[in-house]
Design an enzyme around this catalytic site. Structure first.
Site, mmCIF file in Angstrom:
data_model
loop_
_atom_site.group_PDB
_atom_site.id
_atom_site.type_symbol
_atom_site.label_atom_id
_atom_site.label_comp_id
_atom_site.label_asym_id
_atom_site.label_seq_id
_atom_site.Cartn_x
_atom_site.Cartn_y
_atom_site.Cartn_z
ATOM 1 N N HIS A 247 0.862 -1.169 0.041
ATOM 2 C CA HIS A 247 0.057 -0.006 0.000
ATOM 3 C C HIS A 247 0.675 1.392 0.095
ATOM 4 C CE1 HIS A 247 -2.966 -3.047 1.491
ATOM 5 N NE2 HIS A 247 -3.712 -2.054 0.842
ATOM 6 N N ASP A 320 -4.758 -5.567 -8.048
ATOM 7 C CA ASP A 320 -5.164 -4.971 -6.751
ATOM 8 C C ASP A 320 -5.252 -3.489 -7.157
ATOM 9 O OD1 ASP A 320 -5.352 -4.707 -4.049
ATOM 10 O OD2 ASP A 320 -3.469 -5.739 -3.540
#
Length: 591
Positions: A247, A320
């Site tokens: 992330h 993702d």
């Protein structure tokens, strides 16, 4: 069921075209499905086809929200007021739900939102939506109570029973579909061989590849058992041995190709054998698989060479989130969608700027960087899956049935029964089960809610519970206060969460041990905390989660109302020697 004239007409029109889904031999239906998909594809404009490639979020509890905060957030993120306008503008293929985007207040609201979104999609380009979320359970849970909360992956891994994983997926999938969702970004297929992994951990079923493979395959089969919900395994080619969070940065995995085949690949291969509908990519470098060091999401050798060709996967590939720094590092937000498609992805999840990304793909086709044939290949897979899920026949959820399916007493009882099988007793010097029926207990350590739940569970069993919350990184003053509170207690229960990164928690445990009061530690996230306090505690239980059901199971085990059944689904290494195993995979004490 409430009558919706627009829905009736639209669904009837689509259902007539897709009527072959109802009956007939599988071979004949396959032919009719392919014919239907080809006709749909030919009828779509390039703009509509490119829109189908995108799944993203929209703020609001309704599709056409006019709430000022949601409108402002949608304008800031997407340049439109609400999901209805977003779908109309970009012909979206899917929407994903989050709590932070104000989508998941309660089951009735979620059901109405799902139906409203499908209305918007059918009134637009006429293609129903994927409606998705990340309902892994445990650490990653998007839809909370009253929907049933189930053990997460590592907790289920502690049962060592694929049937438990399958049952959890069937229950969860049934509730999701009742609320109008048709895609779940679960289960996690990563093999967590790195105890310091900051992003996977308890989201994985464990550290043994074959164990994880069996649990993943069972969950895929459970989620897809009814044929109306797509399961998504993640994160290919495997995110289990990283020390960085994708992330925020771009992790690198140093496994050799042979190690990838032995460690990372088996759960994905098992999922493919189980017929998984969707595979999600990972934003990480894997030099042995692609020497260019492109993130796997943008790597043709990984997505096409390994996933499609070597593992033989022919289903849908979703990236993702494209807002994660792991994929944006070194690439512009206009380039990432194009590179992902060139690599072999089909669905582009949550681009940073939907307008920029959408138009970048259109421009890439206009300039010859992507061919329309390449776009058609992905849209064909998208339409095919939507057909197989029955969305062209009827994409709606029945609002009159949601209360009969979601969070029922039977489901809650089943969830607690599953949780009771996960509690793992790792250390016990004979202190447990506690010999007294009630008494004075101190509940301390990490978590305002966690310690409150544990104290309440003791109170419900006749104990007088005092609570002292010390947080993630307890100060010397907090440690002293907790130790002082232990005076006069018959038992101390300390909740730990990530001692490796927060060593003051070990100082807390040592101070509590010095009081001489029997000390039980609960590892309420990763089970590895015991490596740092094994010489200090009288007993240690791993719950793999701070969910209420798991905490209830732990208290029942402490008080002797429940015999611990769980066994470690990971190796726990020594704190000072990561190569030496302190407690092995499969370890678990009983009484």
């Amino acid at each position: 069921m409430e009558t919706h004239p627009r829905r009736t007409v639209l669904a009837a029109a689509l259902g007539a075209a897709a009527a072959a889904a109802v009956a007939g031999p599988a071979e004949a239906d396959g032919g009719r499905r392919r014919s239907f998909v080809k006709r749909r594809l030919r009828a779509m404009s390039l703009e509509e086809k490119v829109g189908q490639l995108f799944t993203t979020y929209a703020y609001g509890q309704t599709a056409d929200t006019t709430a000022a905060a949601d409108v402002a957030a949608n304008q800031a993120a997407h340049g439109v007021d609400n999901a209805t306008a977003l779908i109309a503008t970009y012909h979206l293929g899917g929407i994903i739900y989050f709590a932070w985007s104000n989508n998941v207040a309660n089951p009735d609201q979620i059901t109405a939102l799902s139906n409203g979104l499908q209305d918007a999609a059918l009134e637009g380009c006429g293609t129903p939506l994927f409606i998705a979320t990340d309902q892994e359970h445990g650490l990653v849970t998007r839809i909370g109570p009253p929907a049933t909360q189930l053990p997460g992956a590592m907790a289920l891994g502690a049962t060592h029973d694929p049937e438990a994983a399958r049952a959890a997926a069937v229950l969860s999938g049934t509730e999701l579909r009742a609320m109008g969702l048709n895609q779940n970004f679960a289960p996690d297929a990563d093999v967590n061989v790195n105890p310091a992994n900051p992003v996977i951990g308890v989201r994985s079923f464990g550290s043994d590849p074959e164990h994880v493979a069996a649990m993943v395959a069972a969950q895929v089969e459970g989620y897809q058992a009814r044929g109306d919900l797509a399961s998504t395994v993640k994160h290919f080619p495997g995110h289990g041995d990283t020390a960085d969070d994708s992330h925020a940065e771009l992790p690198r995995i140093e496994h050799t190709y042979e190690e990838w085949r032995a460690i990372d690949a088996p759960p994905f291969a098992a999922a493919i054998d189980a017929g998984v509908d969707v595979v999600m990519t990972a934003h990480l470098q894997f030099p042995a698989l692609d020497a260019s060091l492109r993130p796997a999401t943008l790597s043709e050798p990984v997505l096409t060479g390994l996933l499609r060709e070597e593992l033989g996967y022919d289903g849908l590939v979703v990236t993702d989130s494209l807002q994660m720094d792991g994929v944006r590092e070194g690439y512009g937000d206009d380039r990432v969608p194009v590179l992902a498609l060139q690599a072999g992805a089909d669905v582009l999840l949550m681009p940073m700027d939907i307008d920029l990304a959408y138009n970048a793909v259109l421009a890439a086709v206009a300039e010859g960087e992507l061919t329309e044939r390449r776009i058609d290949a992905s849209v064909t897979r998208i339409l095919d899956l939507k057909y197989r899920l029955g969305l062209f026949e009827d994409p709606y959820a029945d609002p009159d049935l949601v209360g009969q399916v979601v969070g029922t007493a039977a489901n809650l009882e089943a969830a607690q029964a599953l949780s009771d099988r996960t509690t793992t007793l790792v250390v016990n010097d004979g202190t447990l089960p506690t010999p007294t029926d009630g008494g004075f207990v101190l509940v301390t350590g990490w978590g305002e809610t966690t310690t409150n739940v544990v104290a309440a569970e003791f109170g419900a069993r006749g104990w007088s519970a005092e609570r002292v919350v010390t947080g993630l990184a307890p100060t010397a003053a907090q440690i002293a206060a907790a130790a002082a509170a232990a005076d006069g207690k018959g038992l101390v229960v300390v909740c730990t969460n990530g001692i490796a990164d927060n060593p003051a928690q070990a100082d807390l445990v040592d101070a509590l041990a010095a009081t001489g009061v029997p000390l039980v530690a609960l590892g309420v996230r990763n089970p590895y905390d015991i490596a740092y306090v094994a010489d200090s505690v009288h007993a240690y239980l791993a719950t793999y989660s701070y969910a209420a059901d798991g905490l209830e199971s732990a208290v029942r085990a402490i008080t002797g109302a429940l015999a611990p059944q769980g066994r470690l689904p990971v190796d726990i290494p020594h704190a000072d020697d990561p190569e030496a195993v302190l407690f092995p995979f499969g370890h678990g004490l009983e009484y």
